[in-house]
Design a protein around this motif. Sequence first.
Motif, PDB file in Angstrom:
ATOM      1  N   UNK A 233      -0.762 -12.703   0.968  1.00 41.05           N
ATOM      2  CA  UNK A 233      -1.925 -13.323   1.619  1.00 41.05           C
ATOM      3  C   UNK A 233      -1.563 -13.758   3.036  1.00 41.05           C
ATOM      4  N   UNK A 234      -0.374 -14.328   3.207  1.00 37.91           N
ATOM      5  CA  UNK A 234       0.066 -14.716   4.552  1.00 37.91           C
ATOM      6  C   UNK A 234       0.226 -13.505   5.455  1.00 37.91           C
ATOM      7  N   UNK A 235       0.704 -12.405   4.894  1.00 36.86           N
ATOM      8  CA  UNK A 235       0.872 -11.192   5.689  1.00 36.86           C
ATOM      9  C   UNK A 235      -0.476 -10.576   6.046  1.00 36.86           C
ATOM     10  N   UNK A 236      -1.454 -10.690   5.144  1.00 38.29           N
ATOM     11  CA  UNK A 236      -2.795 -10.215   5.497  1.00 38.29           C
ATOM     12  C   UNK A 236      -3.388 -11.079   6.607  1.00 38.29           C
ATOM     13  N   UNK A 237      -3.068 -12.364   6.597  1.00 38.17           N
ATOM     14  CA  UNK A 237      -3.497 -13.240   7.690  1.00 38.17           C
ATOM     15  C   UNK A 237      -2.901 -12.785   9.014  1.00 38.17           C
ATOM     16  N   UNK A 238      -1.613 -12.423   8.994  1.00 37.53           N
ATOM     17  CA  UNK A 238      -0.945 -11.890  10.184  1.00 37.53           C
ATOM     18  C   UNK A 238      -1.640 -10.633  10.688  1.00 37.53           C
ATOM     19  N   UNK A 239      -1.937  -9.723   9.769  1.00 36.42           N
ATOM     20  CA  UNK A 239      -2.591  -8.480  10.157  1.00 36.42           C
ATOM     21  C   UNK A 239      -4.005  -8.728  10.673  1.00 36.42           C
ATOM     22  N   UNK A 240      -4.687  -9.718  10.099  1.00 36.75           N
ATOM     23  CA  UNK A 240      -6.035 -10.046  10.558  1.00 36.75           C
ATOM     24  C   UNK A 240      -6.011 -10.554  11.990  1.00 36.75           C
ATOM     25  N   UNK A 241      -5.052 -11.413  12.326  1.00 35.75           N
ATOM     26  CA  UNK A 241      -4.947 -11.902  13.700  1.00 35.75           C
ATOM     27  C   UNK A 241      -4.690 -10.740  14.642  1.00 35.75           C
ATOM     28  N   UNK A 242      -3.796  -9.839  14.258  1.00 31.73           N
ATOM     29  CA  UNK A 242      -3.507  -8.687  15.118  1.00 31.73           C
ATOM     30  C   UNK A 242      -4.757  -7.834  15.342  1.00 31.73           C
ATOM     31  N   UNK A 243      -5.539  -7.639  14.283  1.00 32.37           N
ATOM     32  CA  UNK A 243      -6.747  -6.819  14.417  1.00 32.37           C
ATOM     33  C   UNK A 243      -7.767  -7.477  15.341  1.00 32.37           C
ATOM     34  N   UNK A 244      -7.978  -8.781  15.157  1.00 30.54           N
ATOM     35  CA  UNK A 244      -8.932  -9.487  16.017  1.00 30.54           C
ATOM     36  C   UNK A 244      -8.449  -9.475  17.467  1.00 30.54           C
ATOM     37  N   UNK A 245      -7.154  -9.691  17.665  1.00 29.48           N
ATOM     38  CA  UNK A 245      -6.603  -9.696  19.022  1.00 29.48           C
ATOM     39  C   UNK A 245      -6.807  -8.348  19.705  1.00 29.48           C
TER      40      UNK A 245
END
Length: 469
Positions: A233-245
């Motif tokens: 879940x934490x890694x999906x959060x990381x990937x989500x930030x990268x996608x939004x950025x």
Amino acid sequence: MARIGLIAVSDGREHVHRRNTGFIQSKMDAFAAALAAAGHEVVAGGLVAANTTATTAARSVAAAGVELTVLYYAVWAFPQFTMLAADATPGPLLLVASTDPAEPGLVGMLAAGGALDQIGRAHTRLWGAPGDAGLIEDVGAQARAAAAVAALHGSTFGRFGGRPMGMNTAVANTDQWMRTFGVDVEEIDQYELVRRAESGDLAKEAGRGREWLERYATVHYDGDRLTPELLERQLRLYLAVRDVAAERHLDFSGIKAQPELTEHFATADVAEALLNDPYDWNGPKPVHVTATEADMDGALTMQLLHLITGTPVLFADVRHYHPDRDVWDLCNSGQHATWFAARSDDPAENLAKVHLYPEVFFFPAGGASVQHIAAPGEMTLARLSRLDGEYRLQLMLGEFERFDESTTAELVSRSTPEWPHAFARLDVPAATFLSGFGANHVHAVPGDRRREVRVAAARIGVRLEEWRR
């Protein structure tokens, strides 16, 4: 490195200039070669000996997108050429004089600099032999700082969430940011990260990330606060930030996290550490500077330091001072990039020193804290903060230390062992620091980079507050 424009200024008398051309060109060639050898791209503007060429040369160099324009003085030079070139060059201006006594280069620089002073045109002056290592490093510091400040202008900061836990020092005036730094602020609700992280689209990639961390770091699952599912879940959060950025063209970011994510979803520690790292399980990647607790001034400081150095930037709380050792414990949740564990380009070498521990009681949603002890070495520490509404940049030199295993265990046990620590000896008395430092967060990069930071503060127009013992 930086792109540097180089223009030689000469004597306006045609017969004198003709006599001096070979001398000027030889000095210019040697200077340009030394700059190129140091890794800079040099854009040559030629020799100026008339009003018209002063303007056209400066405009040509400016059009090439240089971060710093250098006017070079190997001989006596008519000051009006400098004035015209400066008027045609909107960016940072550096005057450099050759110190060869055969010709009055210093005289030319001083006359030109004095004329610029009279009209209030900001500039910096340096002097020395064209290949002098100290001169080249000083020019490089000017260029790196100018490039960093230029890169800030027109950039966008993404703020996920709002003010965390009543921290006024984490919130800045967006109008002031645009006016002072040229930075826009994009406000994004944290729910956008939760929505993307729970969509299922990122599950396979997060699984690969979990396996990578399990392979190279030490993961301490406890079946409750830290499970494979929570880590993913934490890694999906990381990937989500990268996608939004990527979608919103964010240059750097801040995540509020507390209390909403930390109480109901997962801590942002893993995401913040990996965003600040120059790699993940897919190999090398650009650092995306990200501040925990959506600390805007912290993120801005980090971005400036990153643009100057190209390295990751440490984010930490000033957690504790050990007076018996004159050492500070810089510690903040799991924010420290894993790169700081060994400061290696090989992630395996860094992650071998990293432990992922179950989060502590502050964060009931659980997840991993990214724990390690920062590698030793000289560090530059800095922080942009506000005094009575005006920005200042506080700056000091320090040294990160690593103690023997038993001493380290004893020191970390006094605070929060599950979190990352950097043990820092600062070049400032503790009383001075505690009485005047403008925030609870501090930021650091390896080496002595104070020259570049000083220049950057002057370029931006903020007051520098530098501390030494």
